[in-house]
Scaffold this active site. Sequence first.
Site, PDB file in Angstrom:
ATOM      1  N   GLY A 194      -7.308  -4.271  17.904  1.00  0.00           N
ATOM      2  CA  GLY A 194      -8.081  -3.289  18.654  1.00  0.00           C
ATOM      3  C   GLY A 194      -8.226  -2.012  17.858  1.00  0.00           C
ATOM      4  O   GLY A 194      -7.299  -1.606  17.162  1.00  0.00           O
ATOM      5  N   ARG A 217     -11.649 -10.341  15.337  1.00  0.00           N
ATOM      6  CA  ARG A 217     -10.690 -11.427  15.373  1.00  0.00           C
ATOM      7  C   ARG A 217     -11.072 -12.438  14.301  1.00  0.00           C
ATOM      8  O   ARG A 217     -12.250 -12.614  13.997  1.00  0.00           O
ATOM      9  CB  ARG A 217     -10.698 -12.107  16.747  1.00  0.00           C
ATOM     10  CG  ARG A 217      -9.761 -11.382  17.719  1.00  0.00           C
ATOM     11  CD  ARG A 217      -9.766 -12.057  19.055  1.00  0.00           C
ATOM     12  NE  ARG A 217     -11.066 -11.880  19.693  1.00  0.00           N
ATOM     13  CZ  ARG A 217     -11.379 -12.373  20.880  1.00  0.00           C
ATOM     14  NH1 ARG A 217     -10.491 -13.104  21.550  1.00  0.00           N
ATOM     15  NH2 ARG A 217     -12.563 -12.166  21.419  1.00  0.00           N
ATOM     16  N   ASP A 264       1.017  -5.416  15.802  1.00  0.00           N
ATOM     17  CA  ASP A 264       1.920  -6.523  15.516  1.00  0.00           C
ATOM     18  C   ASP A 264       1.230  -7.753  14.917  1.00  0.00           C
ATOM     19  O   ASP A 264       1.634  -8.269  13.876  1.00  0.00           O
ATOM     20  CB  ASP A 264       2.583  -6.983  16.827  1.00  0.00           C
ATOM     21  CG  ASP A 264       3.766  -6.115  17.174  1.00  0.00           C
ATOM     22  OD1 ASP A 264       4.055  -5.184  16.400  1.00  0.00           O
ATOM     23  OD2 ASP A 264       4.397  -6.370  18.213  1.00  0.00           O
ATOM     24  N   THR A 272      -2.798   1.620  16.987  1.00  0.00           N
ATOM     25  CA  THR A 272      -3.110   1.049  18.305  1.00  0.00           C
ATOM     26  C   THR A 272      -2.838   2.126  19.340  1.00  0.00           C
ATOM     27  O   THR A 272      -1.916   2.925  19.170  1.00  0.00           O
ATOM     28  CB  THR A 272      -2.240  -0.185  18.630  1.00  0.00           C
ATOM     29  OG1 THR A 272      -2.284  -0.407  20.057  1.00  0.00           O
ATOM     30  CG2 THR A 272      -0.787   0.015  18.255  1.00  0.00           C
ATOM     31  N   ASP A 291      -1.645   1.614  22.155  1.00  0.00           N
ATOM     32  CA  ASP A 291      -0.635   1.156  23.118  1.00  0.00           C
ATOM     33  C   ASP A 291       0.788   1.658  22.833  1.00  0.00           C
ATOM     34  O   ASP A 291       1.659   1.582  23.696  1.00  0.00           O
ATOM     35  CB  ASP A 291      -0.626  -0.377  23.160  1.00  0.00           C
ATOM     36  CG  ASP A 291      -1.956  -0.949  23.584  1.00  0.00           C
ATOM     37  OD1 ASP A 291      -2.650  -0.286  24.379  1.00  0.00           O
ATOM     38  OD2 ASP A 291      -2.325  -2.048  23.132  1.00  0.00           O
ATOM     39  N   ASP A 322       3.110   0.342  21.224  1.00  0.00           N
ATOM     40  CA  ASP A 322       4.079  -0.724  21.481  1.00  0.00           C
ATOM     41  C   ASP A 322       4.628  -1.336  20.198  1.00  0.00           C
ATOM     42  O   ASP A 322       4.831  -2.543  20.110  1.00  0.00           O
ATOM     43  CB  ASP A 322       3.421  -1.810  22.351  1.00  0.00           C
ATOM     44  CG  ASP A 322       2.175  -2.380  21.705  1.00  0.00           C
ATOM     45  OD1 ASP A 322       1.703  -1.812  20.691  1.00  0.00           O
ATOM     46  OD2 ASP A 322       1.664  -3.401  22.196  1.00  0.00           O
ATOM     47  N   ARG A 350      -1.499  -2.926  27.344  1.00  0.00           N
ATOM     48  CA  ARG A 350      -1.071  -4.326  27.209  1.00  0.00           C
ATOM     49  C   ARG A 350       0.239  -4.565  27.968  1.00  0.00           C
ATOM     50  O   ARG A 350       0.311  -4.255  29.157  1.00  0.00           O
ATOM     51  CB  ARG A 350      -0.950  -4.705  25.726  1.00  0.00           C
ATOM     52  CG  ARG A 350      -2.323  -4.753  25.043  1.00  0.00           C
ATOM     53  CD  ARG A 350      -2.282  -5.617  23.802  1.00  0.00           C
ATOM     54  NE  ARG A 350      -1.179  -5.209  22.932  1.00  0.00           N
ATOM     55  CZ  ARG A 350      -0.849  -5.817  21.818  1.00  0.00           C
ATOM     56  NH1 ARG A 350      -1.545  -6.861  21.409  1.00  0.00           N
ATOM     57  NH2 ARG A 350       0.152  -5.395  21.073  1.00  0.00           N
TER      58      ARG A 350
END
Lengths: 328, 328, 328, 328
Positions: free
Chosen positions: B15, B76, B107, B130, B132, B134, B176
């Site tokens: 993303g 992708r 990741d 990202t 997120d 995370d 996410r």
Amino acid sequence: MSKAIKKIGVLTSGGDAPGMNAAIRAIVRTCSYHNVECIGIFRGFQGLIDADFEVLGPRDVNYIINKGGTILKTARCVAFRTEEGRKVAYDNLKKAGVDALIVIGGDGSFTGAMVLSKEFDIPIMGIPGTIDNDIHGTSHTIGFDTALNTVVDAVDKIRDTASSHKRLFFVEVMGRDAGHIALNAGIGAGAEEILIPEENMGMERLLESLKKSKKSGKSSSIVIVAEGEKLGKNVFELGEYVETNLPEYEVRVSVLGHMQRGGAPSCFDRVLASRLSVKAVETLLEGGSNYMVGLINDQVALTPLEQAVKGHSPVDQELLRVSDIITI
Amino acid sequence: MSKAIKKIGVLTSGGDAPGMNAAIRAIVRTCSYHNVECIGIFRGFQGLIDADFEVLGPRDVNYIINKGGTILKTARCVAFRTEEGRKVAYDNLKKAGVDALIVIGGDGSFTGAMVLSKEFDIPIMGIPGTIDNDIHGTSHTIGFDTALNTVVDAVDKIRDTASSHKRLFFVEVMGRDAGHIALNAGIGAGAEEILIPEENMGMERLLESLKKSKKSGKSSSIVIVAEGEKLGKNVFELGEYVETNLPEYEVRVSVLGHMQRGGAPSCFDRVLASRLSVKAVETLLEGGSNYMVGLINDQVALTPLEQAVKGHSPVDQELLRVSDIITI
Amino acid sequence: MSKAIKKIGVLTSGGDAPGMNAAIRAIVRTCSYHNVECIGIFRGFQGLIDADFEVLGPRDVNYIINKGGTILKTARCVAFRTEEGRKVAYDNLKKAGVDALIVIGGDGSFTGAMVLSKEFDIPIMGIPGTIDNDIHGTSHTIGFDTALNTVVDAVDKIRDTASSHKRLFFVEVMGRDAGHIALNAGIGAGAEEILIPEENMGMERLLESLKKSKKSGKSSSIVIVAEGEKLGKNVFELGEYVETNLPEYEVRVSVLGHMQRGGAPSCFDRVLASRLSVKAVETLLEGGSNYMVGLINDQVALTPLEQAVKGHSPVDQELLRVSDIITI
Amino acid sequence: MSKAIKKIGVLTSGGDAPGMNAAIRAIVRTCSYHNVECIGIFRGFQGLIDADFEVLGPRDVNYIINKGGTILKTARCVAFRTEEGRKVAYDNLKKAGVDALIVIGGDGSFTGAMVLSKEFDIPIMGIPGTIDNDIHGTSHTIGFDTALNTVVDAVDKIRDTASSHKRLFFVEVMGRDAGHIALNAGIGAGAEEILIPEENMGMERLLESLKKSKKSGKSSSIVIVAEGEKLGKNVFELGEYVETNLPEYEVRVSVLGHMQRGGAPSCFDRVLASRLSVKAVETLLEGGSNYMVGLINDQVALTPLEQAVKGHSPVDQELLRVSDIITI
């Protein structure tokens, strides 16, 4: 209506819109300028029935010109739709010494006020406050310009990610039954297609247009969809349909939602709200009633509320044409 | 890995996130500073397979530090998951004379790069990009801070209309499987409740809390819901459930969606991206490989990619406590 | 200090900073959470002397988390620098039953509070609130992050016109004697040069650098100048000097000024203010005093006020290096 | 002018304004829609003399609708003021096969284009692009609305700090010899006084008004000052004069400067630019020339360039009155 007006009540009703506070501020201060008292009525017509009133002086409206929402709150009011309800409302106004009423809102709010005015002979004025711009008698409603900037800013952000991923986005915007937000923000955001209730594009033409767009070398696309029009589908079904039929596209859907109603008002909306409000108060003081104050040809102008409520606010055909041309 | 590095390739993957362009700019210029050539690889790993390369000099990255998205695009790539695909990728890199690779992403992107590095002994570095947050090995991922500001700005707008109507809003935000965006933006936006996957609040406690909130005199409420957690319901079902069980509330739902991924990066993200990128290039030039560059205790620090990919990035318990206290 | 604290006073002092209201809100609510009363003191130390107090409950701080400035106002106070003044202040606190004091501000404000604490044995805590980030014992002061975004946003706008006209802009930013705003915002805005008091660039090197920049193909340039450093000239003289010596440049000067102090706080500043404030109240309740609450290694941490006031907050040498590299 | 137009050149000239890129985009795409080639001319009239041309197709103007500044750059051009210079310009146009010219800019730019058109019988159209709104024949110039929002946003920030400190701010805004920005942004920002060149307030009345304002209970005040008017003083002298004569005020001065020229254009400016540009191209294709395209009564309308250049664009007296009333 010949007796002098000494006390004016103001309420906001219907959906809130950025600039309503700028209107309240200008009404309060114009009253003060003319040595008339101003009464704030809370939660729209419900506040009339509950006698939820507060005297507002010039310093009570400091620092609100730049705040979204409405300090007077707004609410739906079932009771006001009954004659008994309106009787209570009128009695409360009389008790509080309120001689005239200014309603900031949309069609529905104006209609309610008109019934009250007819039944109890109380002077009223309407100020168009809604982001939807769907009111006859004004080129711009208060909040419309701000909502356009909010939408365009959000779609600019979506464009960043759309173009990074080469995706097709369907973005649903507000506007009730009207396509004003979609059409203007769609042009402003550089949308490839704009789906509005006023124009029946048809599913086939949409697919054709998107195919052509892909061929022309565009790597990402935004389609703006007015909430009132989705070609018989909701926006998620619409996205799925297109993805099924145009597998070359990776589709995403975003519904901008209620953030479109908030935020600091644009300069345009602050100035518009100020201008309309001065005129609304002064019209009442000059003995006028049952008008909506609007902007026509860049000038503040009065439209009988009855006409404002009945009339249409069509989308501009020139804008539709501009949109078609510049998305080539 | 002992031979001198003359050409570094850079790609963005997964993303997109605001600040990726600031990272690309800093990588290109740090290469130039050290007289190393920089090759931009388009559309993530797909660009490796398609040899979609472009030499990037310092002036090619003018005026991108403030742009959302990624000028290198992202995509992708199924083919890269196969050994054949990666062989093609490596051959293309070799043909182009690229000695080392910097991957900006999350990741999944790091894992892909690690496989390539192992199979073909090519030095790689990871930069966490990202929204997120995370990723293990950095207190902040590039894009996280910007996304927080975007969410808080949107919820501030929703608050305007929520408080005008005395409504309860459920606002779904991205993240996410992680609650970082929800927790931080929830505190920042003054949310009454924050639902995150890391904490199982339970439906009963949510209802209790909202009842208490109403009693405490709050007239409007915002509940922030992380996309990864909705107590077993999607956010619309959640809203309906609450409206059914707490009829004193008028509930609305808003899903902020992809606008959270875009926009001009915040100063924090621009500086972070610049710092991590300088270090990534210089680590490669000093012979390092297979590290992620991150921010630990406000200092740029290296974490082996293997650890970064395996480790967790838990939410801060102190923040949860702060959130509980200040929503009283 | 052993007696239980029942009432905490809070004031803001010195220059205002975005996030001060988020701090006030969190202090009020943390007090309420622990069943302690909170007293708002208006206009800084002047309010202590004038007994300008107001009890603040959780609902009194609704909807202020996103407002710039400080609802408690701030002011310079000459009287508080005298022992008589502080005696009056203490008597007022005692009369009002205030057991402890939280001061949101900078060095000067902390020093004032420390004297009061020493003279009258009243527990105090300091919370660093200033856009300048010039306080020892915290990586970030409240307001710093917001000011960086404000500066970067303004310079992004200036860049639009600079690049359209191929001009060189000198932009002066705030920061008092420290270069934190200039250095961080300079990197974030992609400035070609950053002049800060901590680094003596010298006029010759500046001219050399700008010459080189022109040769490298840059068509427009931004130089960020910290208000504390102008190479012995004010920023307008600096601009003139450069235009005289580098006639190939068309120079413009912009002083961003007080807008840097205002605006809705960033999410970072809102979260930071909330965290520090919870800790400040709880430290007092646990018997602590004379600490500043700050952020060290991303964790909330206490620093004795005496150290906070004496210590330095140097600019990060790594940031200086990053800035040099990426402006190539 | 009867021969068919096959190639249209476009340039931006004078000060840049947000929305110029939206205009360029719409011109390029309208040309493409009508199968006419479009040539971008860089750096205004200087680019005509240097033959600094580039063919622009619909995809070359992707993603520029939301960018401030002008991708075609702008510059002052001394050579174009001479007949020899214009001869070179015309020869270059002829050599490149350019049949007609669209100039986006202000009065000065239009005048230059008119001379060229007269001397060499080349069809031209003018599009009003300037933040100052000082052009006859259009209610809004491209960039004006964006600049108003930029100013109002900056003054909102200044208001935060002004009200926290109870200060009086003098804020200088752009507008050259016209008060349009000052008047509209002053109303929008809730300024206490607005000083514009069109109205001679006089120093005495300003002092009187500020005294009255203080008495009315206002604790902070903003005075907006148009750059073209400072009652015979520069804005710093003005501030000092007021501070000397009204010692009850603590005065600060802020000059907003060039940030007013940049930034992402508002939705209004993007739509306006698109509409005017479609009309400019189509007017040329229909054989029209020497017109400025503007907005009159919300409709796109043509005004002979000669009139546009000679005419005045007075400030609206109603706005002045509104401003007086609502600052009570």
